[in-house]
Enzyme design. Structure first.
Site, PDB file in Angstrom:
ATOM      1  N   LYS A   1       0.814  -0.827   0.083  1.00 11.79           N
ATOM      2  CA  LYS A   1       0.367  -0.171  -0.055  1.00 11.79           C
ATOM      3  C   LYS A   1       1.032   1.299  -0.110  1.00 11.79           C
ATOM      4  O   LYS A   1       1.753   1.125   0.839  1.00 11.79           O
ATOM      5  CB  LYS A   1      -1.007   0.161   1.348  1.00 11.79           C
ATOM      6  CG  LYS A   1      -1.862   1.203   0.725  1.00 11.79           C
ATOM      7  CD  LYS A   1      -3.140   0.809   2.886  1.00 11.79           C
ATOM      8  CE  LYS A   1      -3.973   1.783   3.212  1.00 11.79           C
ATOM      9  NZ  LYS A   1      -4.543   1.707   3.987  1.00 11.79           N
TER      10      LYS A   1
ATOM     11  N   SER B   1      -9.446   1.755   2.704  1.00 14.24           N
ATOM     12  CA  SER B   1      -8.527   2.633   1.699  1.00 14.24           C
ATOM     13  C   SER B   1      -7.281   1.588   0.718  1.00 14.24           C
ATOM     14  O   SER B   1      -7.030   1.945   0.187  1.00 14.24           O
ATOM     15  CB  SER B   1      -7.779   3.457   2.864  1.00 14.24           C
ATOM     16  OG  SER B   1      -7.294   3.148   3.825  1.00 14.24           O
TER      17      SER B   1
ATOM     18  N   SER C   1      -9.745  -0.588   6.972  1.00 12.57           N
ATOM     19  CA  SER C   1      -9.411  -0.651   5.889  1.00 12.57           C
ATOM     20  C   SER C   1      -8.519  -1.683   5.387  1.00 12.57           C
ATOM     21  O   SER C   1      -8.130  -1.772   3.896  1.00 12.57           O
ATOM     22  CB  SER C   1      -8.061   1.089   5.920  1.00 12.57           C
ATOM     23  OG  SER C   1      -8.925   1.746   5.727  1.00 12.57           O
TER      24      SER C   1
END
Lengths: 96, 486
Positions: free
Chosen positions: B80, B155, B179
């Site tokens: 990420k 996210s 997330s």
């Protein structure tokens, strides 16, 4: 909770954000909605309840006092928008 | 050979036996990225040196004996884009950091690098990890591999989409309010939010420090357990990392789960949850029963206050953490300004997107003089009540079962104009971050549109073993084909 435009402008300044007129209106609406939304917490009586700021019990974390290697200049400044390689350069702060 | 469909564990074993070379997997993954990226946009950057690194590893491999080969040797992983990988861009999906190059490795990256992993690229996310749909990214929305008109969740949407689409063998995400778990649910892959303190946060761009945790996103439960063992542990660079031994989670996957008690909290089956999601969860609960797990209805009475509590605490911490982005140290600075304060204000106004601005302002407001007690302190007290709910529940049960998300993947644009509607996407995941507990998200079936439905297993603090053992058996019992057609 309804915020006034003046309040939004004040929060924006504290947040160091310059907003355009239409943004002030948008955020006035949205921030007011969010603050109204979180008012639900007032339904709960929290008298005498200790706040839980962190889950893991706080503990002093100490290391041996031995000299180490600092983060090198070139890495510290490699992402700076303005630098002379040893300092971050900012607009002049002290006025005449 | 289709290596991209193999699990991380299988690939690790193939390399250990020298049956495949690191460059073979890396080439397949790069090809897959090329094939899928136009549709998915799951990556912000792809590591240009990956092929070169893999070839170097090919050579090294010939010199190593079987027991010298590190467990992730030559395995391409994606990360990420809010976690630092030295020398690679780390943008946090923000214009503010669009040219930022990481000057050091995050602790989790250092650990994976020592085990031989190759970092293939950086995955898309909501800007600074703020969002539930990966729509707030400066680099455009990521699409769900099961239905390109839908969001992958957020996210960690880029990470979950990449693993689901097989354009990454595995990935690391971060979870502040759901997330990792929510995008895994929407994309049909496995993700864990470990216990707070289990994994070092050093090198993760801080959003809400008392809630953030890094966790693995994988194709299956075994890979997840494998990776969590590798990234966990005390770190001198993160004072909140726990001083506890790290178990090998793959060793306890076969633990007996017969006789374990699972709690089913009545507050998690509320109005607003899609009937098909509820149905699938209840079917899965039946599966658990057939595996010998006893089900007991429990109550977590303060559940309905979790989202409100989160939306005071997370923005408050974010407003403080994001104060560092001021045009002085981190790449972006506005071009025209009159003085220092004007430079700060313009840099931040131009560099941040609306969701980030919204949260910074809410945080600034609730922490400001005169409002601190009414908002921030109040929320921290409610956090205590939420924590106590779980403590009480765990006196009776070994783990808790809930849905991950009230809906399956929603359409792109469907919730972007209504922040509160978006915030409610995380209604089933947020309470765990407030209480610091671990939560495993794994696929448990599909709705009638063919979209994945996820189930969440919540554990006691530092009891990831139980979640993995239950998840492992459940995964075998369900035997789902979770491969999207792309």
């Amino acid at each position: 909770m309804r915020l006034t435009k003046e309040e939004v402008k004040h929060i924006a300044l504290l947040s160091r954000l310059s907003l355009k007129e239409e943004e002030i209106e948008m955020f006035q609406e949205q921030l007011s909605d969010i603050l109204t939304f979180v008012e639900k917490l007032n339904e709960l009586d929290t008298e005498g309840i200790d706040p839980k700021f962190q889950i893991i019990p706080p503990e002093n974390v100490l290391r041996e006092d031995v000299p180490g290697v600092s983060f090198p200049y070139e890495k510290t400044f490699m992402n700076a928008p303005e630098t002379d390689g040893k300092h971050f350069i900012v607009p002049k702060v002290v006025k005449k | 050979m289709e290596l991209i469909n193999k699990s991380l564990k299988e690939l690790s074993e193939l390399i250990a036996r020298k049956e495949i070379k690191p460059s073979e997997i890396t080439e397949e993954i790069l090809k897959r990225i090329e094939e899928t990226e136009e549709k998915l946009n799951a990556y912000i950057t792809v590591n240009e040196k990956a092929e070169e690194e893999a070839k170097k590893k090919d050579e090294e491999l010939t010199k190593l004996s079987e027991d010298e080969i590190p467990v992730l040797f030559g395995i391409p992983m994606s990360i990420k884009d809010n976690i630092n990988v030295v020398g690679q861009k780390m943008t946090c999906a923000s214009k503010m950091l669009k040219d930022f190059i990481a000057p050091y490795d995050a602790t989790v990256i250092k650990k994976l690098r020592e085990k031989g992993a190759i970092f293939i690229g950086k995955n898309n996310l909501d800007e600074f990890a703020m969002g539930s749909s990966t729509e707030t990214s400066y680099f455009g929305v990521t699409h769900n591999p099961w239905d390109l008109e839908r969001v992958p969740g957020g996210s960690s949407g880029g990470s979950a989409a990449a693993v689901a689409a097989r354009s990454a063998i595995a990935s690391l995400g971060s979870d502040t309010g759901g997330s990792i778990r929510q995008p895994c649910s929407l994309c049909g892959v496995v993700g864990i939010k470990p216990t707070y303190g289990r994994v070092s946060r050093y090198g993760l761009t801080a959003f809400a420090s008392s809630l953030d945790q890094i966790g693995p996103i994988t194709k299956n439960v075994e890979d997840n357990a494998f990776l969590l063992s590798l990234i966990s542990g005390l770190d001198a660079k993160d004072a909140t990392s726990a001083k506890l031994p790290v178990p090998d989670y793959t060793k306890t996957l076969d633990n007996n789960i017969k006789g374990l008690k699972a709690g089913l909290p009545k507050e998690y089956f509320i109005e607003g949850i899609e009937p098909e999601v509820k149905e699938k969860i209840m079917e899965t609960v039946k599966h658990l029963e057939s595996l010998g797990v006893e089900i007991e209805e429990i109550s977590l009475p303060h559940t309905s206050y979790a989202v409100e509590t989160y939306y005071i605490i997370a923005p408050a911490e974010a407003s403080s953490n994001l104060g560092r982005f001021d045009g002085v140290r981190y790449t972006y600075r506005a071009e025209n300004y009159t003085d220092l304060v004007d430079m700060y204000c313009k840099t931040r106004a131009e560099g941040f997107g609306n969701e980030v601005k919204r949260r910074i302002m809410i945080g600034t407001y609730t922490l400001s003089a005169g409002y601190y007690d009414a908002y921030y302190l109040k929320a921290q007290k409610v956090r205590t009540l939420i924590y106590q709910d779980f403590q009480k529940a765990f006196e009776k049960v070994d783990f808790i079962v809930t849905p991950v998300s009230p809906t399956t993947a929603f359409k792109i644009g469907e919730k972007t104009d209504d922040p509160i509607k978006m915030y409610l996407s995380d209604i089933f995941t947020i309470a765990l971050n407030l209480a610091g507990l671990p939560g495993l998200s794994m696929p448990c079936g599909f709705d009638s549109k063919g979209l994945p439905v996820g189930i969440q297993l919540i554990g006691k603090a530092f009891d990831e073993e139980t979640l993995y053992a239950v998840g492992y058996k459940l995964e075998k019992a369900l035997n789902l084909n979770n491969l999207p057609q792309l």
